[in-house]
Design a protein around this motif. Sequence first.
Motif, PDB file in Angstrom:
ATOM      1  N   HIS A 181       0.870  -1.182   0.000  1.00  0.00           N
ATOM      2  CA  HIS A 181       0.000   0.000   0.000  1.00  0.00           C
ATOM      3  C   HIS A 181       0.905   1.230   0.000  1.00  0.00           C
ATOM      4  O   HIS A 181       1.516   1.561   1.014  1.00  0.00           O
ATOM      5  N   THR A 230      -7.058  -9.196  -6.254  1.00  0.00           N
ATOM      6  CA  THR A 230      -6.723  -8.493  -5.016  1.00  0.00           C
ATOM      7  C   THR A 230      -7.379  -9.175  -3.830  1.00  0.00           C
ATOM      8  O   THR A 230      -8.313  -9.983  -3.990  1.00  0.00           O
ATOM      9  N   LEU A 265      -8.057  -6.913  -1.171  1.00  0.00           N
ATOM     10  CA  LEU A 265      -8.420  -5.699  -0.448  1.00  0.00           C
ATOM     11  C   LEU A 265      -9.883  -5.711  -0.014  1.00  0.00           C
ATOM     12  O   LEU A 265     -10.776  -6.065  -0.795  1.00  0.00           O
ATOM     13  N   ASP A 268     -12.105   0.401  -0.536  1.00  0.00           N
ATOM     14  CA  ASP A 268     -12.189   0.988  -1.870  1.00  0.00           C
ATOM     15  C   ASP A 268     -10.824   0.907  -2.547  1.00  0.00           C
ATOM     16  O   ASP A 268      -9.782   1.130  -1.902  1.00  0.00           O
ATOM     17  N   HIS A 269     -10.802   0.621  -3.855  1.00  0.00           N
ATOM     18  CA  HIS A 269      -9.526   0.612  -4.567  1.00  0.00           C
ATOM     19  C   HIS A 269      -9.721   0.890  -6.060  1.00  0.00           C
ATOM     20  O   HIS A 269     -10.696   0.475  -6.665  1.00  0.00           O
ATOM     21  N   GLN A 298      -3.905   3.716  -9.252  1.00  0.00           N
ATOM     22  CA  GLN A 298      -3.951   4.981  -8.512  1.00  0.00           C
ATOM     23  C   GLN A 298      -4.883   5.957  -9.217  1.00  0.00           C
ATOM     24  O   GLN A 298      -5.154   5.831 -10.414  1.00  0.00           O
ATOM     25  N   HIS A 344      -7.149   5.111  -1.862  1.00  0.00           N
ATOM     26  CA  HIS A 344      -7.695   4.263  -2.912  1.00  0.00           C
ATOM     27  C   HIS A 344      -6.606   3.491  -3.663  1.00  0.00           C
ATOM     28  O   HIS A 344      -6.882   2.886  -4.698  1.00  0.00           O
ATOM     29  N   PHE A 400      -4.189   0.761  -5.045  1.00  0.00           N
ATOM     30  CA  PHE A 400      -4.428  -0.656  -5.310  1.00  0.00           C
ATOM     31  C   PHE A 400      -3.291  -1.509  -4.762  1.00  0.00           C
ATOM     32  O   PHE A 400      -2.119  -1.116  -4.797  1.00  0.00           O
TER      33      PHE A 400
END
Length: 223
Positions: free
Chosen positions: A30, A56, A58, A61-62, A151, A164, A166
């Motif tokens: 990150h 991912t 995660l 939010d990304h 990004q 946000h 990724f």
Amino acid sequence: MKLLFVLVMLTAEAAGVEDLSGKMFTFPVHDIKAHVKLNTNKQGYNAITLCHRSFTDLKRDHVLIFIKSSLANQLLIIWDEQNQELEAHLKYQKMQYRHLNYKLNTWHSICTTWDSVSGLVQMWFNGQPLVRKFAVCASKMNGTSVVILGQKTDKHGRRFDIKHAFVGMISDVHMWDYTLSTCEIQNYMEDLNFTAGNVLNWRAMEYEIRDKMLLEDKIIPCY
């Protein structure tokens, strides 16, 4: 797994045109600076199709893909964890797609189309066509576009927004300056023969990697 690039720390590294078939960009941490810029000489679009695959774990939010120009933000593909929806932002118009099986630690294939004549946006998720929605019409995407993986800039457009950023892997990015047919998109989704992107072509890509990034052999399940 053979590493094609070591971690790039606080520097940018540009490559010539490369065939990235069977490869993926890995975002291992990150980080506010880690991203990939995909270069194209084309500018000004009356229509687009943008496809990619992402992986991912995660639970926030990304950003997946962000396209901007010197004139405006053009297209943003982002997962909204709170609302459990995939979103396409086109010139500040937001299209929301819910009730998708967005599993963690799984490759997802996503395509987005937009046509300036009709103003319609449509997304595809893992082979499933989603509802067509009106965004904006009669408005060409002007200026020289910059395509960024992982990004997006903040509301002032000056720096990346780490909230946000990724973490994961992205592969098989293609972009066309027209809307692909349903059959062509389905072929992409199923990894069959399809017409490579004429704006961005994963098999002939010019790119720049920034900060903590890797280019690796793509993870493919063994059966």
